[in-house]
Scaffold this motif. Structure first.
Motif, PDB file in Angstrom:
ATOM      1  N   ALA A  45       0.818  -1.208   0.000  1.00  0.00           N
ATOM      2  CA  ALA A  45       0.000   0.000   0.000  1.00  0.00           C
ATOM      3  C   ALA A  45       0.853   1.260   0.000  1.00  0.00           C
ATOM      4  N   SER A  46       1.968   1.250   0.726  1.00  0.00           N
ATOM      5  CA  SER A  46       2.797   2.453   0.800  1.00  0.00           C
ATOM      6  C   SER A  46       3.584   2.690  -0.480  1.00  0.00           C
ATOM      7  N   ILE A  47       3.883   1.625  -1.207  1.00  0.00           N
ATOM      8  CA  ILE A  47       4.655   1.756  -2.438  1.00  0.00           C
ATOM      9  C   ILE A  47       3.767   2.068  -3.643  1.00  0.00           C
ATOM     10  N   ALA A  48       2.506   1.652  -3.597  1.00  0.00           N
ATOM     11  CA  ALA A  48       1.609   1.835  -4.748  1.00  0.00           C
ATOM     12  C   ALA A  48       1.559   3.271  -5.266  1.00  0.00           C
ATOM     13  N   PRO A  49       1.470   4.301  -4.395  1.00  0.00           N
ATOM     14  CA  PRO A  49       1.449   5.670  -4.934  1.00  0.00           C
ATOM     15  C   PRO A  49       2.710   6.033  -5.712  1.00  0.00           C
ATOM     16  N   TYR A  50       3.868   5.502  -5.286  1.00  0.00           N
ATOM     17  CA  TYR A  50       5.105   5.760  -6.014  1.00  0.00           C
ATOM     18  C   TYR A  50       5.062   5.097  -7.395  1.00  0.00           C
ATOM     19  N   THR A  51       4.440   3.928  -7.462  1.00  0.00           N
ATOM     20  CA  THR A  51       4.313   3.227  -8.741  1.00  0.00           C
ATOM     21  C   THR A  51       3.529   4.075  -9.736  1.00  0.00           C
ATOM     22  N   ILE A  52       2.430   4.641  -9.278  1.00  0.00           N
ATOM     23  CA  ILE A  52       1.617   5.501 -10.139  1.00  0.00           C
ATOM     24  C   ILE A  52       2.397   6.757 -10.530  1.00  0.00           C
ATOM     25  N   GLU A  53       3.086   7.340  -9.553  1.00  0.00           N
ATOM     26  CA  GLU A  53       3.858   8.559  -9.817  1.00  0.00           C
ATOM     27  C   GLU A  53       4.941   8.314 -10.859  1.00  0.00           C
ATOM     28  N   GLU A  54       5.642   7.177 -10.745  1.00  0.00           N
ATOM     29  CA  GLU A  54       6.720   6.890 -11.695  1.00  0.00           C
ATOM     30  C   GLU A  54       6.172   6.678 -13.107  1.00  0.00           C
ATOM     31  N   ALA A  55       4.996   6.070 -13.214  1.00  0.00           N
ATOM     32  CA  ALA A  55       4.386   5.893 -14.531  1.00  0.00           C
ATOM     33  C   ALA A  55       4.075   7.248 -15.160  1.00  0.00           C
ATOM     34  N   HIS A  56       3.593   8.188 -14.352  1.00  0.00           N
ATOM     35  CA  HIS A  56       3.314   9.523 -14.869  1.00  0.00           C
ATOM     36  C   HIS A  56       4.598  10.234 -15.291  1.00  0.00           C
ATOM     37  N   GLU A  57       5.692   9.994 -14.568  1.00  0.00           N
ATOM     38  CA  GLU A  57       6.957  10.641 -14.925  1.00  0.00           C
ATOM     39  C   GLU A  57       7.511  10.083 -16.234  1.00  0.00           C
ATOM     40  N   VAL A  58       7.251   8.803 -16.495  1.00  0.00           N
ATOM     41  CA  VAL A  58       7.613   8.244 -17.796  1.00  0.00           C
ATOM     42  C   VAL A  58       6.833   8.954 -18.895  1.00  0.00           C
ATOM     43  N   GLU A  59       5.537   9.090 -18.682  1.00  0.00           N
ATOM     44  CA  GLU A  59       4.693   9.746 -19.679  1.00  0.00           C
ATOM     45  C   GLU A  59       5.113  11.197 -19.881  1.00  0.00           C
ATOM     46  N   ASP A  60       5.493  11.867 -18.788  1.00  0.00           N
ATOM     47  CA  ASP A  60       5.920  13.257 -18.874  1.00  0.00           C
ATOM     48  C   ASP A  60       7.187  13.400 -19.705  1.00  0.00           C
ATOM     49  N   ALA A  61       8.144  12.497 -19.504  1.00  0.00           N
ATOM     50  CA  ALA A  61       9.392  12.531 -20.276  1.00  0.00           C
ATOM     51  C   ALA A  61       9.107  12.333 -21.765  1.00  0.00           C
ATOM     52  N   ILE A  62       8.162  11.454 -22.066  1.00  0.00           N
ATOM     53  CA  ILE A  62       7.805  11.204 -23.469  1.00  0.00           C
ATOM     54  C   ILE A  62       7.147  12.437 -24.076  1.00  0.00           C
ATOM     55  N   GLN A  63       6.227  13.057 -23.332  1.00  0.00           N
ATOM     56  CA  GLN A  63       5.558  14.247 -23.849  1.00  0.00           C
ATOM     57  C   GLN A  63       6.549  15.375 -24.100  1.00  0.00           C
ATOM     58  N   ARG A  64       7.565  15.475 -23.249  1.00  0.00           N
ATOM     59  CA  ARG A  64       8.575  16.521 -23.415  1.00  0.00           C
ATOM     60  C   ARG A  64       9.665  16.107 -24.402  1.00  0.00           C
ATOM     61  N   GLN A  65       9.565  14.860 -24.897  1.00  0.00           N
ATOM     62  CA  GLN A  65      10.584  14.300 -25.792  1.00  0.00           C
ATOM     63  C   GLN A  65      11.972  14.386 -25.167  1.00  0.00           C
ATOM     64  N   ALA A  66      11.997  14.171 -23.847  1.00  0.00           N
ATOM     65  CA  ALA A  66      13.260  14.185 -23.108  1.00  0.00           C
ATOM     66  C   ALA A  66      13.873  12.788 -23.168  1.00  0.00           C
ATOM     67  N   GLY A  75      13.692   3.128 -15.751  1.00  0.00           N
ATOM     68  CA  GLY A  75      14.345   2.380 -14.687  1.00  0.00           C
ATOM     69  C   GLY A  75      13.638   2.569 -13.356  1.00  0.00           C
ATOM     70  N   ASP A  76      13.206   3.817 -13.078  1.00  0.00           N
ATOM     71  CA  ASP A  76      12.446   4.076 -11.845  1.00  0.00           C
ATOM     72  C   ASP A  76      11.154   3.267 -11.817  1.00  0.00           C
ATOM     73  N   LEU A  77      10.498   3.170 -12.989  1.00  0.00           N
ATOM     74  CA  LEU A  77       9.257   2.398 -13.066  1.00  0.00           C
ATOM     75  C   LEU A  77       9.540   0.908 -12.884  1.00  0.00           C
ATOM     76  N   LEU A  78      10.624   0.429 -13.486  1.00  0.00           N
ATOM     77  CA  LEU A  78      11.001  -0.973 -13.319  1.00  0.00           C
ATOM     78  C   LEU A  78      11.292  -1.287 -11.856  1.00  0.00           C
ATOM     79  N   LEU A  79      11.897  -0.339 -11.153  1.00  0.00           N
ATOM     80  CA  LEU A  79      12.169  -0.544  -9.738  1.00  0.00           C
ATOM     81  C   LEU A  79      10.885  -0.823  -8.964  1.00  0.00           C
TER      82      LEU A  79
END
Length: 278
Positions: A45-66, A75-79
């Motif tokens: 339960a404590s890790i689940a919010p980080y999982t969602i957050e990392e998925a959004h950060e992946v999407e953000d990097a893609i949108q910014r074409q970073a 890698g953060d998402l894989l963790l």
């Protein structure tokens, strides 16, 4: 245990070796005697919010074409997957190999035209129908017999609304076109105003939710991702408000030293500058 883990320079770039290295690091972090206190005290339960957050950060990097940031974000998402798998392994529920096997089996099962005897010569529309038929078999195996069963509760609300609406549309429960959705928006807007004027806060929240749900349906009919559209609107608002602050700062002032009329003029100035730059 930690001193037995190879450094990045020593580790092979072979994918299997890198995965094993990551698994070993996670196990070391969770070691009850020598691990990291923070990692040890975490649970699903404590890790689940980080999982969602990392998925959004992946999407953000893609949108910014970073693209230079994307390997780190993935890698953060894989963790997160490795973290959950390690906790499950400690509880003797499943492990990382079970996760990998589950998705491999699912991909093979869902692609009989690649891994089986079915023909690859089919339209995109037919492929979607076949995909839904396969997923229906999977849901039946999980005792998910309702049309809306299995749509994850933890999804962002707008995304979940679209998925629920897509499921309903596949069995014919949908407006035939955009006009019906627009009419429904008008109806729900009137009900929201009525709730504001005559009903309590609970009713007002319910009517607002109904309006948001129909707006998500409009996005679906227009083939717009409502989450993405709202994130872009947030970005635009942030950018334009920063322009207001910059203009005020040039005079040695802050927004609280201004008023709505002036800030509205500065907003329109920023908006006009953006249009001129296109």
């Amino acid at each position: 245990m930690a001193d037995q883990i190879p450094t990045q320079a020593e580790a092979s770039r072979d994918p299997a070796a890198e995965i094993q290295r990551l698994l070993d690091i996670m196990a070391a972090l969770r070691d009850p005697k020598t691990g990291c206190p923070w990692d040890i005290e975490q649970d699903f339960a404590s890790i689940a919010p980080y999982t969602i957050e990392e998925a959004h950060e992946v999407e953000d990097a893609i949108q910014r074409q970073a693209w230079d940031e994307l390997p780190g974000e993935l890698g953060d998402l894989l963790l997160q997957v490795v973290f959950h798998a390690q906790m499950a392994s400690e509880a003797r529920m499943f492990d990382f190999a079970d996760c990998a096997a589950a998705i491999s089996d699912k991909l093979i099962f869902r692609h009989p035209h690649v891994f089986g005897d079915e023909s690859r010569d089919k339209s995109a529309e037919q492929q979607v129908k076949d995909w839904e038929a396969i997923k229906a078999v999977e849901r039946a195996g999980k005792a998910e017999r309702g049309t809306l069963d299995g749509v994850a509760l933890g999804l962002p609300a707008l995304t979940r609304a679209v998925k629920l609406q897509n499921r309903a549309a596949r069995v014919g429960f949908d407006w035939p076109g955009v006009e019906g959705v627009l009419d429904k928006i008008t109806e729900e807007t009137a009900e929201l105003v009525e709730a504001r004027d005559t009903l309590g806060q609970d009713a007002l929240e319910e009517e607002f939710g109904d309006l948001m749900f129909v707006m998500a349906n409009l996005a679906r009919h227009l083939k717009i991702d409502p989450e993405l559209a709202l994130r872009r609107a947030n970005t635009k608002f942030t950018r334009r408000f920063a322009s207001i602050e910059a203009d005020l700062a040039a005079d040695g002032r802050r927004p609280e030293d201004s008023d709505l009329s002036e800030m509205d003029q500065l907003w329109n100035k920023a908006k006009a500058a953006e249009k001129a730059a296109r």
